[in-house]
Design an enzyme around this catalytic site. Structure first.
Site, mmCIF file in Angstrom:
data_model
loop_
_atom_site.group_PDB
_atom_site.id
_atom_site.type_symbol
_atom_site.label_atom_id
_atom_site.label_comp_id
_atom_site.label_asym_id
_atom_site.label_seq_id
_atom_site.Cartn_x
_atom_site.Cartn_y
_atom_site.Cartn_z
ATOM 1 N N LYS A 86 0.839 -1.199 0.000
ATOM 2 C CA LYS A 86 0.000 0.000 0.000
ATOM 3 C C LYS A 86 0.877 1.252 0.000
ATOM 4 O O LYS A 86 1.968 1.268 0.565
ATOM 5 C CB LYS A 86 -0.899 -0.036 1.241
ATOM 6 C CG LYS A 86 -2.043 0.959 1.250
ATOM 7 C CD LYS A 86 -2.934 0.670 2.449
ATOM 8 C CE LYS A 86 -4.058 1.678 2.637
ATOM 9 N NZ LYS A 86 -4.899 1.331 3.804
ATOM 10 N N SER A 161 -9.751 1.231 3.368
ATOM 11 C CA SER A 161 -8.940 2.088 2.533
ATOM 12 C C SER A 161 -7.879 1.361 1.712
ATOM 13 O O SER A 161 -7.209 1.972 0.872
ATOM 14 C CB SER A 161 -8.257 3.148 3.388
ATOM 15 O OG SER A 161 -7.317 2.562 4.281
ATOM 16 N N SER A 185 -9.832 -1.423 7.316
ATOM 17 C CA SER A 185 -9.347 -1.126 5.970
ATOM 18 C C SER A 185 -8.709 -2.288 5.237
ATOM 19 O O SER A 185 -8.493 -2.205 4.029
ATOM 20 C CB SER A 185 -8.338 0.029 6.030
ATOM 21 O OG SER A 185 -8.982 1.229 6.376
#
Length: 476
Positions: A86, A161, A185
């Site tokens: 990420k 997310s 997330s």
């Protein structure tokens, strides 16, 4: 394995094929590159696509891995396996905008512990995956990146997310992906994309910027791959002052063939949580899938016991308020023009906390401590707790939140956020589908620090869920 392309194979399958010399890291690299080039224009999963920005360096690395496997000397447990991370996990020299068009991106000079451990293990990092603004949305909507879309159905959200990581995992951008999670997330993309994921115990995976509730964890298509990735990323790093003591996790149980897991769960006590006690009501289709999954555990001999809710609307409201103030502080570090570039939904959400004073913020913090206490106390009598991940199935990709553009606070994270705050491990595994084909995940949480127990339960369920719950991955 013969009827699947290399990019669709799990990491454990790739490593077995590398060792047997029936498949080369170069072949896998080229196949992943083909999928990414075909799908990325639509999915929008990558902030930095190393396959485009440094293709020769990646090819050289794959060829070096191929030579090591030819001599039986892999550099580590991930040698030649494609990985993404990420964008908020630092990579030296790669900018970190946190999905936000308003910020001046950080340009790290040193990689994060997660990235260093993956590279030391021989993992082939092919890119950094996207996220929404500051990670404060449960979708793939970003002021900087635009909209990230589900590989299952481009009209649907990935969740967030860890939006890009989830899309990459389901689409076949290799088998191993690392997301982060502060309230759901990792697990929200897990349920809305059919993935097997793990939010590890707090402190299990070292971070260079630890924060209350935040963890980094695996997002994969199998529990064995999640265990493999955790075995690498959980290695110690002195930069994380909140890290757990170094511990060798007994994850080999997931890697035997066939897996050395029990066929009966007669000694296992499972709590079944179907009411979060707060937030959005549970969709009947989601409830039915979770109840059916509970039946799978019960049929194997587990004692499945209804668990009463331990969250309240006021506790969830105060957690949301605490996060709003935190984001407002970040927003106010930006100039006026930069603030205008922040996603309007996130800006409105943060600015709604302008009247929160110091005493109210301390009450919010006290509520967080109360959530920690309540979660541990309610779940301690059980070996595992199973529940929905979210109250609803996947929603339109353009919506920032499951209800669209309205401000309904964080009403969808009543099942997930408590385990961030308590520090308990919690993962997801696909448990079924809605009538229109959307994936529905089962959340499996464990006692504090029992990451191995949660992974074993996820793996067990993968082997025992009905055929109708098995994902048919949307990999060409």
């Amino acid at each position: 394995m013969k009827d699947r392309r290399p990019a669709a194979l799990s990491a454990t399958e790739l490593l077995s094929a590398y060792a047997a010399r029936t498949l080369s890291p170069v072949e896998v690299f080229r196949d992943v590159a083909d999928i990414v080039s075909t799908r990325e224009p639509t999915l929008n999963a990558l902030w930095v696509n190393d396959l485009e920005t440094r293709p020769q360096a990646l090819l050289d690395a794959a060829q070096a891995s191929e030579r090591r496997w030819a001599t039986g000397a892999p550099v580590g447990p991930l040698d030649g396996v494609p990985v993404t991370v990420k964008e908020n996990l630092a990579r030296a020299g790669v900018s970190m905008p946190s999905g936000n068009a308003g910020v001046t991106p950080v340009l790290p000079t040193r990689s994060s512990p997660v990235v260093e451990r993956v590279e030391e293990a021989g993992g082939l990092i092919i890119g950094s995956t996207v996220m929404p603004d500051w990670g404060m949305l449960s979708s793939g909507v970003s002021s900087l990146h635009g909209t990230t879309r589900s590989p299952w159905d481009h009209r649907l959200t990935t969740g967030g997310s860890s939006a890009g990581a989830g899309a990459a995992a389901a689409a076949g951008y290799g088998p191993l992906h690392v997301g982060t999670d502060i309230g759901g997330s990792i697990r929200l993309p897990g349920t809305w994309l059919g993935l097997t994921t793990l939010k590890p115990s707090a402190g299990r995976v070292p971070l260079d910027t630890p924060y209350l509730g935040r963890v980094a964890g695996p997002m994969t298509r199998t529990a064995a791959d999640a265990a493999l990735l955790l075995s690498v990323t959980s290695r110690p790093d002195p930069r994380d002052w909140t890290a757990l003591p170094p511990e060798r996790l007994d994850l080999e149980v997931l890697h035997t063939d066939p897996p050395a897991l029990p066929t009966t769960l007669s000694a296992t006590r499972v709590g079944l949580l179907l009411d979060a006690g707060c937030g959005t009501p549970l969709d009947p289709e989601v409830r039915a899938v979770v109840e059916a999954a509970a039946g799978v555990f019960a049929s194997a001999g587990a004692e499945v016991v209804p668990l009463e809710p331990f969250m309240t609307p006021e506790l969830l409201r105060r957690l949301d308020e605490f996060w709003r103030v935190r984001s407002l502080v970040e927003l106010e570090t930006l100039g006026a023009a930069a603030q205008d570039r922040v996603l309007p939904f996130v800006r409105r959400w943060a600015e709604a906390s302008r009247d929160v004073d110091g005493r109210e913020l301390m009450r919010d913090y006290a509520a967080i401590l109360a959530i920690q206490q309540a979660t541990v106390a309610a779940t301690e009598p059980y070996d595992l707790v199973i529940s929905p991940v979210a109250p609803m199935a996947a929603f339109p990709a353009e919506w920032p939140m499951p209800w669209g553009d309205a401000d309904e606070a964080m009403s969808h994270i009543g099942f997930t956020a408590p385990f961030n705050l308590s520090g308990q491990p919690a993962g997801t595994v696909n448990a079924g589908f809605t009538a229109d084909g959307r994936t529905v995940g089962l959340q499996v949480s464990g006692r504090r620090f029992d990451d191995v127990g949660v992974l074993a339960a996820l793996h067990w369920f993968e082997q025992h869920r009905p055929e109708s719950a098995q994902p048919r991955w949307p990999i060409p």
